[in-house]
Design an enzyme around this catalytic site. Structure first.
Site, PDB file in Angstrom:
ATOM      1  N   GLU A  25      34.476  31.032  47.500  1.00 41.63           N
ATOM      2  CA  GLU A  25      35.740  31.258  46.783  1.00 41.63           C
ATOM      3  C   GLU A  25      36.107  30.046  45.941  1.00 41.63           C
ATOM      4  O   GLU A  25      36.010  28.905  46.422  1.00 41.63           O
ATOM      5  CB  GLU A  25      36.843  31.527  47.814  1.00 41.63           C
ATOM      6  CG  GLU A  25      37.788  32.618  47.419  1.00 41.63           C
ATOM      7  CD  GLU A  25      37.101  33.964  47.262  1.00 41.63           C
ATOM      8  OE1 GLU A  25      36.931  34.388  46.103  1.00 41.63           O
ATOM      9  OE2 GLU A  25      36.745  34.587  48.274  1.00 41.63           O
ATOM     10  N   HIS A  26      36.509  30.305  44.708  1.00 40.82           N
ATOM     11  CA  HIS A  26      36.862  29.256  43.741  1.00 40.82           C
ATOM     12  C   HIS A  26      35.643  28.383  43.423  1.00 40.82           C
ATOM     13  O   HIS A  26      35.774  27.221  43.072  1.00 40.82           O
ATOM     14  CB  HIS A  26      38.045  28.411  44.233  1.00 40.82           C
ATOM     15  CG  HIS A  26      39.351  29.158  44.175  1.00 40.82           C
ATOM     16  ND1 HIS A  26      40.077  29.301  43.025  1.00 40.82           N
ATOM     17  CD2 HIS A  26      40.021  29.847  45.134  1.00 40.82           C
ATOM     18  CE1 HIS A  26      41.171  30.030  43.269  1.00 40.82           C
ATOM     19  NE2 HIS A  26      41.152  30.376  44.543  1.00 40.82           N
ATOM     20  N   GLY A 113      44.599  47.244  41.919  1.00 45.02           N
ATOM     21  CA  GLY A 113      45.403  46.028  41.956  1.00 45.02           C
ATOM     22  C   GLY A 113      45.470  45.367  43.319  1.00 45.02           C
ATOM     23  O   GLY A 113      46.402  44.635  43.611  1.00 45.02           O
ATOM     24  N   SER A 117      38.738  44.872  42.952  1.00 40.17           N
ATOM     25  CA  SER A 117      38.136  45.045  41.636  1.00 40.17           C
ATOM     26  C   SER A 117      37.957  46.484  41.184  1.00 40.17           C
ATOM     27  O   SER A 117      36.871  46.906  40.792  1.00 40.17           O
ATOM     28  CB  SER A 117      36.815  44.280  41.533  1.00 40.17           C
ATOM     29  OG  SER A 117      36.678  43.853  40.200  1.00 40.17           O
ATOM     30  N   SER A 118      39.049  47.211  41.221  1.00 40.47           N
ATOM     31  CA  SER A 118      39.026  48.555  40.640  1.00 40.47           C
ATOM     32  C   SER A 118      38.785  48.439  39.134  1.00 40.47           C
ATOM     33  O   SER A 118      38.246  49.366  38.514  1.00 40.47           O
ATOM     34  CB  SER A 118      40.344  49.283  40.899  1.00 40.47           C
ATOM     35  OG  SER A 118      41.410  48.695  40.183  1.00 40.47           O
ATOM     36  N   ASP A 163      32.456  40.229  39.585  1.00 45.05           N
ATOM     37  CA  ASP A 163      32.868  41.610  39.868  1.00 45.05           C
ATOM     38  C   ASP A 163      31.969  42.630  39.178  1.00 45.05           C
ATOM     39  O   ASP A 163      31.542  43.614  39.782  1.00 45.05           O
ATOM     40  CB  ASP A 163      34.321  41.837  39.416  1.00 45.05           C
ATOM     41  CG  ASP A 163      35.288  40.888  40.099  1.00 45.05           C
ATOM     42  OD1 ASP A 163      34.848  40.111  40.962  1.00 45.05           O
ATOM     43  OD2 ASP A 163      36.483  40.924  39.758  1.00 45.05           O
ATOM     44  N   TYR A 213      46.164  28.806  39.609  1.00 43.77           N
ATOM     45  CA  TYR A 213      44.748  29.003  39.281  1.00 43.77           C
ATOM     46  C   TYR A 213      44.349  28.059  38.138  1.00 43.77           C
ATOM     47  O   TYR A 213      43.346  27.344  38.220  1.00 43.77           O
ATOM     48  CB  TYR A 213      44.518  30.463  38.895  1.00 43.77           C
ATOM     49  CG  TYR A 213      43.112  30.791  38.450  1.00 43.77           C
ATOM     50  CD1 TYR A 213      42.101  30.986  39.381  1.00 43.77           C
ATOM     51  CD2 TYR A 213      42.799  30.911  37.095  1.00 43.77           C
ATOM     52  CE1 TYR A 213      40.813  31.290  38.978  1.00 43.77           C
ATOM     53  CE2 TYR A 213      41.508  31.219  36.685  1.00 43.77           C
ATOM     54  CZ  TYR A 213      40.525  31.409  37.628  1.00 43.77           C
ATOM     55  OH  TYR A 213      39.246  31.708  37.233  1.00 43.77           O
TER      56      TYR A 213
HETATM   57  P1  ADP Z   1      41.877  45.056  40.772  1.00 45.23           P
HETATM   58  O1  ADP Z   1      40.719  44.921  39.851  1.00 45.23           O
HETATM   59  O2  ADP Z   1      41.923  43.993  41.798  1.00 45.23           O
HETATM   60  O3  ADP Z   1      42.002  46.409  41.382  1.00 45.23           O
HETATM   61  P2  ADP Z   1      43.286  44.666  38.307  1.00 45.23           P
HETATM   62  O4  ADP Z   1      44.699  44.392  37.984  1.00 45.23           O
HETATM   63  O5  ADP Z   1      42.253  43.751  37.780  1.00 45.23           O
HETATM   64  O6  ADP Z   1      43.197  44.824  39.894  1.00 45.23           O
HETATM   65  O7  ADP Z   1      42.891  46.106  37.777  1.00 45.23           O
HETATM   66  C1  ADP Z   1      43.724  47.214  38.059  1.00 45.23           C
HETATM   67  C2  ADP Z   1      43.980  47.984  36.763  1.00 45.23           C
HETATM   68  O8  ADP Z   1      42.773  48.638  36.329  1.00 45.23           O
HETATM   69  C3  ADP Z   1      44.979  49.103  36.946  1.00 45.23           C
HETATM   70  O9  ADP Z   1      46.304  48.633  36.812  1.00 45.23           O
HETATM   71  C4  ADP Z   1      44.590  50.038  35.825  1.00 45.23           C
HETATM   72  O10 ADP Z   1      45.093  49.571  34.582  1.00 45.23           O
HETATM   73  C5  ADP Z   1      43.079  49.898  35.765  1.00 45.23           C
HETATM   74  N1  ADP Z   1      42.405  50.932  36.587  1.00 45.23           N
HETATM   75  C6  ADP Z   1      41.494  50.722  37.549  1.00 45.23           C
HETATM   76  N2  ADP Z   1      41.058  51.888  38.072  1.00 45.23           N
HETATM   77  C7  ADP Z   1      41.713  52.868  37.423  1.00 45.23           C
HETATM   78  C8  ADP Z   1      41.721  54.302  37.513  1.00 45.23           C
HETATM   79  N3  ADP Z   1      40.954  54.943  38.408  1.00 45.23           N
HETATM   80  N4  ADP Z   1      42.523  54.986  36.669  1.00 45.23           N
HETATM   81  C9  ADP Z   1      43.295  54.337  35.769  1.00 45.23           C
HETATM   82  N5  ADP Z   1      43.337  53.002  35.655  1.00 45.23           N
HETATM   83  C10 ADP Z   1      42.569  52.260  36.464  1.00 45.23           C
HETATM   84 MG    MG Z   2      40.371  43.296  38.505  1.00 47.43          MG
END
Ligand code: ADP
Ligand code: MG
Length: 400
Positions: A25-26, A113, A117-118, A163, A213
């Site tokens: 990490e980091h 969020g 890493s969605s 990611d 950060y």
């Molecule tokens: P994390 O990557 O940790 O989940 P992020 O803030 O980097 O958090 O990314 C989340 C953002 O990615 C959401 O707010 C949205 O804008 C977008 N996102 C991710 N997956 C989807 C999805 N299945 N449908 C719509 N937007 C998505």
């Molecule tokens: Mg992200």
């Protein structure tokens, strides 16, 4: 959902996983090592060509629809979530791939969020669908970089390469040791079927994260300058101790975290290969202590989770636990015995509620597979896409 939205069945379904970083990490912005795994939670994108240059996206996750057209002057726009896909489309155009417009429906069981890493899962799933549309695959490293660039330019997030790398290149039952300097990854088997990874979302996000950060990055650069190395990845603990008197004590601690974390991460990869699970657990606890005390990026809630896990201990099935991600909230990750995972989840969520009055979300996952086309053709016989080269030796202009 695709059929309901667009009146016919999708031609392709592509998907890509979220990720969790087991250790390291980091270290990424210090040219060091990280050791993430793909999780079993994925983002899927079902699509077909639209017959025009228009792209229409529907997210079943948030119920919204967005559209834009493919062109040379693609920019960030609204809704903001569509920018992650738009950036990938722009990346394909920049490569010179003649991408047609398409319709797509997106859905995901990666929590949005939460630090899993969605965003990378969405970018990499979209890139994988686009490979299916153009009928050839691009080199996975190039694909990960293209997705990273999409996140930089279209979402405004200056993320590292981890990611997108793991989402594109993860493999079932493996972790990926990534060298962030050479941007190369080495798959490391996670052999023991009796173990699992527990991801505990504290459901807190303290607002100082962004400013701190940037400050940590500057402190690391300052330490590297004093130590006369290109990046902290090149420094040893002996070098750091020798330079101690010339270093501000705070900078010294920051550098000690990074240098020791790189050592822990490469040792963790060896532990995985050799099946030294107990030692791997110790390294995870040591990583947490270093992030908490030397790097000061933990928070009370993350410390509580790690303490709860430590109190359950090896007897209760917990081998190790640490915060994961940038810190100041987000998730912790624990290595646990699979047959005790359910009991451990219950104990941690109960203890966490008791100590913080907050609810934790807990997921269990083995290392999952990376991005794939799951319906409509896997490209097993198709070509690898190469940049069309014009007579001047430069890549052709983007198709628009
Ligand atoms: P994390 O990557 O940790 O989940 P992020 O803030 O980097 O958090 O990314 C989340 C953002 O990615 C959401 O707010 C949205 O804008 C977008 N996102 C991710 N997956 C989807 C999805 N299945 N449908 C719509 N937007 C998505
Ligand atoms: Mg992200």
């Amino acid at each position: 959902m695709f059929a309901k939205t667009f009146g016919r069945a999708p031609r392709w379904i592509a998907s890509a996983p979220g990720r969790v970083n087991l250790i390291g990490e980091h270290t990424d912005y210090n040219d060091g090592f990280v050791l993430p795994m793909a999780i079993e939670h994925r983002t899927a994108i079902a699509g077909d060509v639209s017959g025009t240059q228009n792209v229409t996206l529907h997210s079943a996750t948030n119920g919204e629809t967005a559209s834009f057209s493919i062109g040379r002057d693609m920019r960030r726009g609204e809704p903001s979530w569509a920018n992650y896909v738009k950036g990938v489309v722009a990346g394909f155009s920049r490569l010179g791939a003649s991408l047609e417009g398409f319709h797509a429906v997106i859905d995901s069981d990666v929590p949005l969020g939460s630090g899993l890493s969605s965003s990378a899962a969405l970018e990499v799933a979209a890139a994988t669908l686009m490979e299916a549309i153009i009928g050839s695959t691009i080199d996975p490293t190039e694909k990960a970089r293209l997705c990273q660039q999409a996140e930089h330019e279209f979402a405004g997030v200056p993320c590292g390469i981890m990611d997108q790398f793991i989402s594109a290149m993860g493999r079932k039952d493996h972790l990926l040791l990534i060298d962030c300097r050479s941007q190369t990854g080495e798959l490391v088997p996670f052999k023991d079927p009796t173990l699992q990874v527990l991801i505990i979302n504290t459901n807190v996000r303290h607002s100082l994260a962004d400013g701190e950060y940037a400050r940590r990055r500057a402190q690391c650069e300052s330490a590297a300058r004093t130590l006369k190395v290109r990046a902290l990845r090149d420094a040893t603990l002996d070098q750091l101790e020798a330079a101690r008197t010339g270093l501000d004590p705070l900078i010294h601690r920051r550098a000690r975290h990074v240098i020791s974390e790189n050592l822990r991460t490469t040792e963790a990869a060896r532990c995985l290969r050799d099946g030294c699970w107990e030692r791997l657990g110790e390294l995870m606890y040591a990583s947490h202590a270093s992030l908490r005390d030397d790097y000061e990026v933990s928070c009370e809630e993350l410390d509580q989770v790690v303490e709860l896990a430590r109190n359950i201990g090896a007897r209760g099935g917990v081998l190790g636990c640490r915060m994961t991600g940038g810190g100041f909230g987000g998730c912790a990750v624990a290595l646990v015995k699979a047959d005790q995972a359910k009991t451990i989840s219950g104990q941690i969520s109960e203890g966490y509620l008791d100590k913080t009055r907050r609810r934790a979300d807990i997921f269990v996952s083995r290392p999952g597979a990376g991005a794939a086309v799951t319906a409509g053709g896997t490209h097993s016989r198709s070509s690898t896409w190469r940049k069309p080269v014009s007579s001047s030796g430069k890549a052709s202009p983007p198709a628009s």
